[in-house]
Write a protein that holds these residues in place. Structure first.
Motif, mmCIF file in Angstrom:
data_model
loop_
_atom_site.group_PDB
_atom_site.id
_atom_site.type_symbol
_atom_site.label_atom_id
_atom_site.label_comp_id
_atom_site.label_asym_id
_atom_site.label_seq_id
_atom_site.Cartn_x
_atom_site.Cartn_y
_atom_site.Cartn_z
ATOM 1 N N THR A 27 0.851 -1.183 0.000
ATOM 2 C CA THR A 27 0.000 0.000 0.000
ATOM 3 C C THR A 27 0.883 1.229 0.000
ATOM 4 O OG1 THR A 27 -1.772 1.209 1.119
ATOM 5 C CG2 THR A 27 -0.195 0.092 2.532
ATOM 6 N N ALA A 28 0.404 2.275 -0.595
ATOM 7 C CA ALA A 28 1.174 3.518 -0.626
ATOM 8 C C ALA A 28 0.822 4.409 0.553
ATOM 9 C CB ALA A 28 0.914 4.256 -1.936
ATOM 10 N N TYR A 29 -0.111 3.926 1.401
ATOM 11 C CA TYR A 29 -0.636 4.781 2.448
ATOM 12 C C TYR A 29 -0.411 4.180 3.824
ATOM 13 C CZ TYR A 29 -3.031 6.584 -1.643
ATOM 14 O OH TYR A 29 -3.306 7.087 -2.883
ATOM 15 N N SER A 30 -0.547 5.005 4.828
ATOM 16 C CA SER A 30 -0.485 4.520 6.198
ATOM 17 C C SER A 30 -1.858 3.989 6.572
ATOM 18 C CB SER A 30 -0.091 5.676 7.126
ATOM 19 O OG SER A 30 0.021 5.218 8.444
ATOM 20 N N THR A 31 -1.907 2.764 7.060
ATOM 21 C CA THR A 31 -3.206 2.184 7.332
ATOM 22 C C THR A 31 -3.080 1.119 8.413
ATOM 23 O OG1 THR A 31 -5.140 1.190 6.299
ATOM 24 C CG2 THR A 31 -3.002 0.407 5.548
ATOM 25 N N PHE A 32 -4.177 0.436 8.693
ATOM 26 C CA PHE A 32 -4.201 -0.610 9.707
ATOM 27 C C PHE A 32 -3.974 -1.982 9.082
ATOM 28 C CE2 PHE A 32 -5.546 0.939 13.872
ATOM 29 C CZ PHE A 32 -5.916 2.231 13.591
ATOM 30 N N LEU A 33 -3.261 -2.844 9.819
ATOM 31 C CA LEU A 33 -3.128 -4.258 9.474
ATOM 32 C C LEU A 33 -3.831 -5.077 10.549
ATOM 33 C CD1 LEU A 33 -1.499 -5.569 7.047
ATOM 34 C CD2 LEU A 33 -1.009 -3.152 7.500
ATOM 35 N N PHE A 34 -4.416 -6.178 10.133
ATOM 36 C CA PHE A 34 -5.209 -7.024 11.019
ATOM 37 C C PHE A 34 -4.817 -8.493 10.847
ATOM 38 C CE2 PHE A 34 -8.678 -3.967 11.875
ATOM 39 C CZ PHE A 34 -8.460 -3.050 10.863
ATOM 40 N N LEU A 48 -5.708 -9.576 16.171
ATOM 41 C CA LEU A 48 -4.779 -8.476 16.433
ATOM 42 C C LEU A 48 -4.981 -7.391 15.397
ATOM 43 C CD1 LEU A 48 -1.411 -10.437 16.745
ATOM 44 C CD2 LEU A 48 -2.600 -9.349 18.644
ATOM 45 N N LYS A 49 -4.644 -6.147 15.761
ATOM 46 C CA LYS A 49 -4.596 -5.103 14.754
ATOM 47 C C LYS A 49 -3.555 -4.062 15.164
ATOM 48 C CE LYS A 49 -8.022 -1.609 15.998
ATOM 49 N NZ LYS A 49 -9.328 -1.005 15.618
ATOM 50 N N SER A 50 -3.002 -3.381 14.178
ATOM 51 C CA SER A 50 -1.995 -2.366 14.462
ATOM 52 C C SER A 50 -1.859 -1.403 13.305
ATOM 53 C CB SER A 50 -0.632 -3.034 14.717
ATOM 54 O OG SER A 50 0.347 -2.054 14.986
ATOM 55 N N THR A 57 2.124 -5.968 19.209
ATOM 56 C CA THR A 57 0.717 -6.063 19.624
ATOM 57 C C THR A 57 0.465 -7.499 20.039
ATOM 58 O OG1 THR A 57 0.117 -4.389 17.990
ATOM 59 C CG2 THR A 57 -1.653 -5.735 18.852
ATOM 60 N N GLU A 58 -0.186 -7.694 21.185
ATOM 61 C CA GLU A 58 -0.399 -9.048 21.698
ATOM 62 C C GLU A 58 -1.847 -9.292 22.067
ATOM 63 O OE1 GLU A 58 3.701 -8.940 24.305
ATOM 64 O OE2 GLU A 58 2.381 -10.664 24.570
ATOM 65 N N HIS A 59 -2.280 -10.524 21.887
ATOM 66 C CA HIS A 59 -3.633 -10.903 22.310
ATOM 67 C C HIS A 59 -3.732 -12.417 22.303
ATOM 68 C CE1 HIS A 59 -7.863 -10.442 23.080
ATOM 69 N NE2 HIS A 59 -8.209 -11.088 21.985
ATOM 70 N N GLN A 60 -4.251 -12.961 23.380
ATOM 71 C CA GLN A 60 -4.505 -14.408 23.505
ATOM 72 C C GLN A 60 -3.262 -15.247 23.185
ATOM 73 O OE1 GLN A 60 -8.005 -15.057 21.022
ATOM 74 N NE2 GLN A 60 -9.359 -14.531 22.727
ATOM 75 N N GLY A 61 -2.111 -14.753 23.571
ATOM 76 C CA GLY A 61 -0.874 -15.508 23.391
ATOM 77 C C GLY A 61 -0.209 -15.278 22.036
ATOM 78 N N PHE A 62 -0.920 -14.658 21.113
ATOM 79 C CA PHE A 62 -0.350 -14.337 19.809
ATOM 80 C C PHE A 62 0.226 -12.913 19.837
ATOM 81 C CE2 PHE A 62 -1.592 -17.790 17.025
ATOM 82 C CZ PHE A 62 -2.638 -18.391 17.724
ATOM 83 N N SER A 69 8.998 -0.714 7.221
ATOM 84 C CA SER A 69 10.180 -0.738 6.352
ATOM 85 C C SER A 69 10.193 -1.971 5.457
ATOM 86 C CB SER A 69 11.453 -0.702 7.198
ATOM 87 O OG SER A 69 11.485 -1.817 8.074
ATOM 88 N N SER A 70 9.627 -3.073 5.976
ATOM 89 C CA SER A 70 9.577 -4.310 5.195
ATOM 90 C C SER A 70 8.146 -4.689 4.817
ATOM 91 C CB SER A 70 10.203 -5.470 5.989
ATOM 92 O OG SER A 70 9.541 -5.627 7.239
ATOM 93 N N SER A 71 7.189 -3.803 5.129
ATOM 94 C CA SER A 71 5.766 -4.051 4.816
ATOM 95 C C SER A 71 5.328 -5.425 5.311
ATOM 96 C CB SER A 71 5.528 -3.942 3.298
ATOM 97 O OG SER A 71 5.839 -2.663 2.843
ATOM 98 N N SER A 72 5.614 -5.684 6.581
ATOM 99 C CA SER A 72 5.293 -7.000 7.122
ATOM 100 C C SER A 72 4.516 -6.900 8.423
ATOM 101 C CB SER A 72 6.566 -7.813 7.335
ATOM 102 O OG SER A 72 7.352 -7.232 8.361
ATOM 103 N N PHE A 73 3.748 -7.946 8.695
ATOM 104 C CA PHE A 73 2.953 -8.030 9.928
ATOM 105 C C PHE A 73 2.784 -9.510 10.240
ATOM 106 C CE2 PHE A 73 0.597 -6.225 13.230
ATOM 107 C CZ PHE A 73 -0.704 -6.681 13.292
ATOM 108 N N HIS A 74 3.875 -10.179 10.559
ATOM 109 C CA HIS A 74 3.878 -11.629 10.778
ATOM 110 C C HIS A 74 3.236 -11.978 12.119
ATOM 111 C CE1 HIS A 74 6.357 -11.510 7.333
ATOM 112 N NE2 HIS A 74 7.515 -11.261 7.943
#
Lengths: 113, 113
Positions: A27-34, A48-50, A57-62, A69-74
């Motif tokens: 994406t070229a924009y700042s946005t939310f990942l889920f 999770l979302k951020s 970001t943490e929830h239920q052990g995840f 910089s790497s466009s990642s949300f593992h």
């Protein structure tokens, strides 16, 4: 256009081993990942979302950290449980005014005893 | 349990028949989404509404579906003439006006025979 790519298909793990499901996005924009999780015959639920760069970001052990910089949300978990067996979706909030989420193709996590 | 209520849970239709699904969004959520989850578990965005107005819809929805979200009544999605390829889980989701998190129902599973 905006898109999400995640670990495809089936991931099989033994109970107690760590979980890592990859998600990268464009994406070229700042946005939310889920991350959403969908257990069999149930509604998809937010896990999770951020939108904050480099913040864990943490929830239920995840947990997941958005790295712009790497466009990642593992998605990670230190120790898989049988109850973690489900479909996992990474999604991106459409930065336009449509309000929709753009989903990856989903990853099936199967945790074995 | 999901607060987005979808009915019916299952419907079986013959090719060419109409298929109608309904959704009651979570209370206080003016934005409603419909997604199609196919047999490969892929999510396809169909249409969304803010209050009673369409925000965005894909070409297929415009041509073959009828959808509305009247005030004080359930939202609905109706396929005008069912095709085999329409067999899927139809998921409704809602969100707050200021939010970007989607809350999903359990879906209506359509089987076209």
């Amino acid at each position: 256009g905006d898109s999400v790519t995640q670990t495809e298909g089936l991931v099989t793990l033994t109970e107690g081993l760590p979980v890592m499901l990859n998600c990268t996005y464009q994406t070229a924009y700042s946005t939310f990942l889920f991350w959403y999780v969908q257990h069999l015959n149930e509604a998809p639920k937010l896990l999770l979302k951020s939108s904050t760069d480099n913040k864990r970001t943490e929830h239920q052990g995840f947990h997941a950290t958005l790295h712009k910089s790497s466009s990642s949300f593992h998605l990670q978990k230190s120790s898989a449980q049988l109850s973690d067996s489900a479909l996992y979706y990474c999604a991106l909030s459409d930065p336009g005014n449509t309000r929709k989420l753009i989903f990856g193709l989903g990853t099936t996590l199967q945790v074995q005893p | 349990n999901s607060k987005v209520i979808q009915t019916p849970r299952y419907l079986v239709k013959g090719q060419g028949q109409k298929a109608k699904m309904r959704c009651i969004p979570e209370k206080g959520h003016p934005v409603v989404f419909w997604y199609q989850q196919n047999k490969n578990n892929e999510f396809k965005f169909l249409i969304n509404f803010q209050n009673q107005e369409v925000l965005q819809q894909i070409d297929m929805t415009e041509k073959r579906f009828s959808a509305e979200c009247p005030s004080n009544s359930p939202c609905s999605l109706e396929i005008q003439s069912s095709e085999a390829g329409d067999s899927a889980l139809y998921l409704c989701a809602s969100s707050r006006n200021s939010g970007n998190t989607l809350y999903f129902g359990e879906g209506s599973r359509l089987i076209v025979v």
